[in-house]
Write an enzyme that holds these catalytic residues in place. Structure first.
Site, PDB file in Angstrom:
ATOM      1  N   HIS A  76       7.980   9.586 -21.490  1.00  0.00           N
ATOM      2  CA  HIS A  76       6.735   9.001 -22.002  1.00  0.00           C
ATOM      3  C   HIS A  76       6.701   7.511 -21.665  1.00  0.00           C
ATOM      4  O   HIS A  76       7.641   6.783 -21.962  1.00  0.00           O
ATOM      5  CB  HIS A  76       6.629   9.186 -23.514  1.00  0.00           C
ATOM      6  CG  HIS A  76       6.264  10.581 -23.918  1.00  0.00           C
ATOM      7  ND1 HIS A  76       5.860  10.910 -25.189  1.00  0.00           N
ATOM      8  CD2 HIS A  76       6.228  11.734 -23.204  1.00  0.00           C
ATOM      9  CE1 HIS A  76       5.583  12.205 -25.249  1.00  0.00           C
ATOM     10  NE2 HIS A  76       5.822  12.734 -24.054  1.00  0.00           N
ATOM     11  N   TYR A 204       0.874   7.652 -33.561  1.00  0.00           N
ATOM     12  CA  TYR A 204       1.177   7.132 -34.894  1.00  0.00           C
ATOM     13  C   TYR A 204      -0.158   6.743 -35.514  1.00  0.00           C
ATOM     14  O   TYR A 204      -0.883   5.942 -34.927  1.00  0.00           O
ATOM     15  CB  TYR A 204       2.077   5.892 -34.804  1.00  0.00           C
ATOM     16  CG  TYR A 204       3.504   6.184 -34.386  1.00  0.00           C
ATOM     17  CD1 TYR A 204       3.857   6.337 -33.049  1.00  0.00           C
ATOM     18  CD2 TYR A 204       4.507   6.289 -35.350  1.00  0.00           C
ATOM     19  CE1 TYR A 204       5.166   6.593 -32.678  1.00  0.00           C
ATOM     20  CE2 TYR A 204       5.829   6.551 -34.983  1.00  0.00           C
ATOM     21  CZ  TYR A 204       6.150   6.702 -33.650  1.00  0.00           C
ATOM     22  OH  TYR A 204       7.447   6.961 -33.286  1.00  0.00           O
ATOM     23  N   PRO A 296      12.442   6.871 -40.368  1.00  0.00           N
ATOM     24  CA  PRO A 296      12.237   7.439 -39.029  1.00  0.00           C
ATOM     25  C   PRO A 296      11.073   6.839 -38.239  1.00  0.00           C
ATOM     26  O   PRO A 296      10.911   7.153 -37.058  1.00  0.00           O
ATOM     27  CB  PRO A 296      11.974   8.927 -39.311  1.00  0.00           C
ATOM     28  CG  PRO A 296      11.526   8.984 -40.727  1.00  0.00           C
ATOM     29  CD  PRO A 296      12.170   7.846 -41.440  1.00  0.00           C
ATOM     30  N   LYS A 300      14.621   5.363 -34.446  1.00  0.00           N
ATOM     31  CA  LYS A 300      15.827   4.615 -34.065  1.00  0.00           C
ATOM     32  C   LYS A 300      17.161   5.250 -34.486  1.00  0.00           C
ATOM     33  O   LYS A 300      18.219   4.875 -33.975  1.00  0.00           O
ATOM     34  CB  LYS A 300      15.771   3.203 -34.676  1.00  0.00           C
ATOM     35  CG  LYS A 300      14.762   2.298 -34.007  1.00  0.00           C
ATOM     36  CD  LYS A 300      15.280   1.784 -32.674  1.00  0.00           C
ATOM     37  CE  LYS A 300      14.187   1.350 -31.750  1.00  0.00           C
ATOM     38  NZ  LYS A 300      13.823   2.276 -30.696  1.00  0.00           N
TER      39      LYS A 300
HETATM   40  P1  RFL Z   1      24.598  13.374 -38.481  1.00  0.00           P
HETATM   41  O1  RFL Z   1      23.653  13.947 -37.489  1.00  0.00           O
HETATM   42  O2  RFL Z   1      24.205  13.408 -39.914  1.00  0.00           O
HETATM   43  O3  RFL Z   1      25.994  14.117 -38.277  1.00  0.00           O
HETATM   44  C1  RFL Z   1      27.048  13.993 -39.206  1.00  0.00           C
HETATM   45  C2  RFL Z   1      27.905  15.243 -39.125  1.00  0.00           C
HETATM   46  O4  RFL Z   1      29.013  15.099 -40.006  1.00  0.00           O
HETATM   47  C3  RFL Z   1      29.174  16.313 -40.733  1.00  0.00           C
HETATM   48  N1  RFL Z   1      29.878  15.999 -41.999  1.00  0.00           N
HETATM   49  C4  RFL Z   1      31.186  16.265 -42.224  1.00  0.00           C
HETATM   50  N2  RFL Z   1      32.126  16.816 -41.446  1.00  0.00           N
HETATM   51  C5  RFL Z   1      33.381  16.950 -41.973  1.00  0.00           C
HETATM   52  N3  RFL Z   1      33.694  16.550 -43.237  1.00  0.00           N
HETATM   53  C6  RFL Z   1      32.786  15.989 -44.051  1.00  0.00           C
HETATM   54  N4  RFL Z   1      33.096  15.587 -45.271  1.00  0.00           N
HETATM   55  C7  RFL Z   1      31.462  15.819 -43.544  1.00  0.00           C
HETATM   56  N5  RFL Z   1      30.312  15.305 -44.051  1.00  0.00           N
HETATM   57  C8  RFL Z   1      29.364  15.423 -43.112  1.00  0.00           C
HETATM   58  C9  RFL Z   1      27.767  16.837 -40.927  1.00  0.00           C
HETATM   59  O5  RFL Z   1      27.726  18.230 -41.204  1.00  0.00           O
HETATM   60  C10 RFL Z   1      27.145  16.488 -39.582  1.00  0.00           C
HETATM   61  O6  RFL Z   1      27.323  17.523 -38.637  1.00  0.00           O
HETATM   62  O7  RFL Z   1      24.950  11.842 -38.149  1.00  0.00           O
HETATM   63  P2  RFL Z   1      25.072  11.079 -36.724  1.00  0.00           P
HETATM   64  O8  RFL Z   1      25.914  11.852 -35.769  1.00  0.00           O
HETATM   65  O9  RFL Z   1      25.417   9.681 -37.080  1.00  0.00           O
HETATM   66  O10 RFL Z   1      23.585  11.125 -36.120  1.00  0.00           O
HETATM   67  C11 RFL Z   1      22.518  10.424 -36.716  1.00  0.00           C
HETATM   68  C12 RFL Z   1      21.199  11.164 -36.478  1.00  0.00           C
HETATM   69  O11 RFL Z   1      21.350  12.514 -36.835  1.00  0.00           O
HETATM   70  C13 RFL Z   1      20.037  10.537 -37.282  1.00  0.00           C
HETATM   71  O12 RFL Z   1      20.117   9.144 -37.268  1.00  0.00           O
HETATM   72  C14 RFL Z   1      18.657  10.946 -36.725  1.00  0.00           C
HETATM   73  O13 RFL Z   1      18.429  12.325 -36.841  1.00  0.00           O
HETATM   74  C15 RFL Z   1      17.544  10.185 -37.463  1.00  0.00           C
HETATM   75  N6  RFL Z   1      16.220  10.593 -37.050  1.00  0.00           N
HETATM   76  C16 RFL Z   1      15.668  10.113 -35.865  1.00  0.00           C
HETATM   77  N7  RFL Z   1      16.403   9.328 -35.050  1.00  0.00           N
HETATM   78  C17 RFL Z   1      15.888   8.921 -33.852  1.00  0.00           C
HETATM   79  O14 RFL Z   1      16.568   8.185 -33.119  1.00  0.00           O
HETATM   80  N8  RFL Z   1      14.631   9.302 -33.423  1.00  0.00           N
HETATM   81  C18 RFL Z   1      13.847  10.101 -34.180  1.00  0.00           C
HETATM   82  O15 RFL Z   1      12.784  10.473 -33.721  1.00  0.00           O
HETATM   83  C19 RFL Z   1      14.342  10.512 -35.468  1.00  0.00           C
HETATM   84  N9  RFL Z   1      13.618  11.321 -36.253  1.00  0.00           N
HETATM   85  C20 RFL Z   1      15.479  11.468 -37.842  1.00  0.00           C
HETATM   86  C21 RFL Z   1      14.158  11.804 -37.423  1.00  0.00           C
HETATM   87  C22 RFL Z   1      16.000  12.018 -39.020  1.00  0.00           C
HETATM   88  C23 RFL Z   1      15.242  12.884 -39.778  1.00  0.00           C
HETATM   89  N10 RFL Z   1      15.849  13.431 -40.958  1.00  0.00           N
HETATM   90  C24 RFL Z   1      15.722  14.772 -41.356  1.00  0.00           C
HETATM   91  C25 RFL Z   1      16.836  12.678 -41.678  1.00  0.00           C
HETATM   92  C26 RFL Z   1      13.381  12.663 -38.174  1.00  0.00           C
HETATM   93  C27 RFL Z   1      13.898  13.185 -39.371  1.00  0.00           C
HETATM   94  C28 RFL Z   1      12.978  14.069 -40.182  1.00  0.00           C
HETATM   95  C1  PHB Z   2      10.153  13.402 -33.979  1.00  0.00           C
HETATM   96  O1  PHB Z   2       9.636  13.897 -32.965  1.00  0.00           O
HETATM   97  O2  PHB Z   2      10.835  14.067 -34.778  1.00  0.00           O
HETATM   98  C2  PHB Z   2       9.919  11.961 -34.269  1.00  0.00           C
HETATM   99  C3  PHB Z   2       9.318  11.174 -33.314  1.00  0.00           C
HETATM  100  C4  PHB Z   2       9.088   9.830 -33.572  1.00  0.00           C
HETATM  101  C5  PHB Z   2       9.485   9.298 -34.785  1.00  0.00           C
HETATM  102  C6  PHB Z   2      10.120  10.083 -35.730  1.00  0.00           C
HETATM  103  C7  PHB Z   2      10.340  11.427 -35.480  1.00  0.00           C
HETATM  104  O3  PHB Z   2       9.228   7.979 -35.047  1.00  0.00           O
END
Ligand code: RFL
Ligand code: PHB
Length: 393
Positions: A76, A204, A296, A300
């Site tokens: 994009h 957005y 979110p 980032k």
């Molecule tokens: P994770 O993905 O939470 O992975 C952590 C892992 O550790 C495990 N764990 C354990 N394992 C062993 N012993 C324990 N005691 C443990 N406790 C936990 C867990 O099961 C898991 O597998 O962290 P990590 O690797 O730091 O990654 C971070 C990302 O997942 C997170 O920042 C993003 O998903 C945030 N996020 C977004 N980030 C973006 O860069 N772009 C986006 O568009 C974006 N959209 C989002 C998001 C997060 C969302 N939610 C649901 C929080 C949209 C949403 C809705």
């Molecule tokens: C997503 O596609 O899940 C998404 C995209 C942009 C954002 C947050 C989540 O800022």
């Protein structure tokens, strides 16, 4: 009975941070073991982020796992922003010469797991009661239980990649750490549906009824979010109500072509800004959501996990290849300098686009003025583009 194993880097968590770190270390000949609390099926099914910065894509290339990303990821050049029905575009490529790639975190996770299991080293799924020991010593260790058997993993270093609710951050000495937190009085209700996206780029939207976002995972799969109350009950949001609300909030001239369809996932997530400092103590290093959370809105979270991993990996390589520990000592400061800027940007995007204040308040007027400024100013759009597409690391 206790079984004892040894590795160079013990990694807690098989999210994107832990998996990417393990893969990059492997490329440089450094061994690791990943301990993951959940099952492989659970980890591979989790729906999360969707937008990758160029720096994150480059790391996937360096890790040798970017083939499918390049085949299926959607590049994009910019995003669209709708304010009370008026739509404008911020062109990243033109303003800062960068793009972002839409590729689900779920897919990135599957690619990294497949590479790991093809011979890189173990992932211990469903490792129970993971605990850290001796992080102040030269031989820290991790204990865990697997199918009723106690295990000890002795390592040189521990990488805490276990997300916000993990065990690593609480293992930092409380007297030496400090946390910074902001919660927001709303959440995001998200749905995933196998329908074509309503636009070629993300939209957005700031609207009197609240924020909404039109995103996607592929040309046939859409991801939408709407600002909702923190205590919102999913049962009160049948699909038809979500689609009606999206049509209202995303409405513009010309209107986006929203295709309705049954949701395949629907959930409410709270929004939070959080930073724990420092990101290291002794031989324990935190990376990703274990150390910080962003709302979110700026997309980032995953990208910050990737930049932490880049700094940590570079520091571990310097230790093993050159016996140089300066980068390890500086890891927390180096990572936090980028983390705080992403925190600022995510907080700013959140405060700019969500409904926060009564219509007639001074704060609501400030928000309108700032959005109007963004719509008409190349300088303001350049600042957004530079941060959204990702600051260098
Ligand atoms: P994770 O993905 O939470 O992975 C952590 C892992 O550790 C495990 N764990 C354990 N394992 C062993 N012993 C324990 N005691 C443990 N406790 C936990 C867990 O099961 C898991 O597998 O962290 P990590 O690797 O730091 O990654 C971070 C990302 O997942 C997170 O920042 C993003 O998903 C945030 N996020 C977004 N980030 C973006 O860069 N772009 C986006 O568009 C974006 N959209 C989002 C998001 C997060 C969302 N939610 C649901 C929080 C949209 C949403 C809705
Ligand atoms: C997503 O596609 O899940 C998404 C995209 C942009 C954002 C947050 C989540 O800022």
């Amino acid at each position: 009975m206790t079984t004892q194993e040894r590795t160079q880097v013990g990694i807690i968590g098989a999210g994107p941070a832990g998996l990417l770190l393990a893969r990059l270390l492997r490329v440089h000949g450094i061994d690791s073991v990943i301990l993951e609390a959940r099952s492989r099926d659970y980890v591979e099914a989790r729906i999360r982020a969707g937008v990758l910065e160029q720096g994150t894509v480059s790391l996937m290339e360096e890790a040798g796992v970017a083939d499918r990303l390049h085949r299926e990821g959607l590049v994009h050049d910019g995003v669209e922003i709708t304010v009370a029905g008026r739509r404008f575009r911020v062109d990243f490529r033109e303003l800062v010469g960068k793009t972002v790639t839409v590729y689900g975190q779920t897919e990135m996770t599957k690619d990294l797991i497949a590479a790991r299991l093809a011979g890189d080293g173990p992932i211990v799924w469903e490792a129970a009661d993971v605990a850290l020991h001796g992080i102040d010593s030269e031989q820290p260790s991790l204990s865990y239980r697997l199918a009723g058997v106690d295990h000890t993993l002795v390592c040189d270093f521990i990488a805490g990649c276990d997300g916000f609710h993990g065990v690593s951050r609480p293992a930092l000495p409380a007297t030496k750490s400090r946390t910074f937190e902001r919660t927001y009085p709303f959440g995001w209700l998200g749905i995933l549906a196998d329908v074509p996206p309503c636009s070629d780029e993300l939209i957005y939207a700031s609207h009197a009824r609240g924020f909404s976002l039109a995103s996607m995972r592929s040309p046939t799969r859409s991801r939408y979010y709407i600002q909702c109350a923190l205590d919102e009950r999913i049962e009160d949001w049948p699909d038809a109500r979500v689609w009606d609300e999206l049509e209202l909030r995303l409405g513009s001239d010309p209107p986006p072509r929203i295709t309705r369809g049954p949701s395949i996932e629907k959930s409410v997530a709270p929004l939070r800004s959080f930073v724990s400092t420092p990101m290291q103590h002794g031989r324990l290093f935190l990376a990703g959501d274990a150390a910080h959370i962003v709302p979110p809105t700026g997309a980032k979270g995953l990208n910050l996990a990737a930049s932490d991993v880049h700094y940590l990996c570079r520091a571990l390589i310097a230790h093993y290849e050159k016996r140089y520990d300066g980068l390890l000592a500086a890891y927390s400061d180096t990572a936090l300098a980028r983390v705080w800027k992403a925190e600022r940007f995510s907080w700013w995007m959140t405060m700019l686009l969500h409904k926060l204040h009564p219509e007639e308040s001074f704060e609501a007027q400030m928000q309108r003025a700032e959005l109007d400024y963004l719509a008409g100013s190349r300088a303001a759009q350049t600042a957004l583009a530079e941060n959204y597409a990702g600051l260098p690391f």
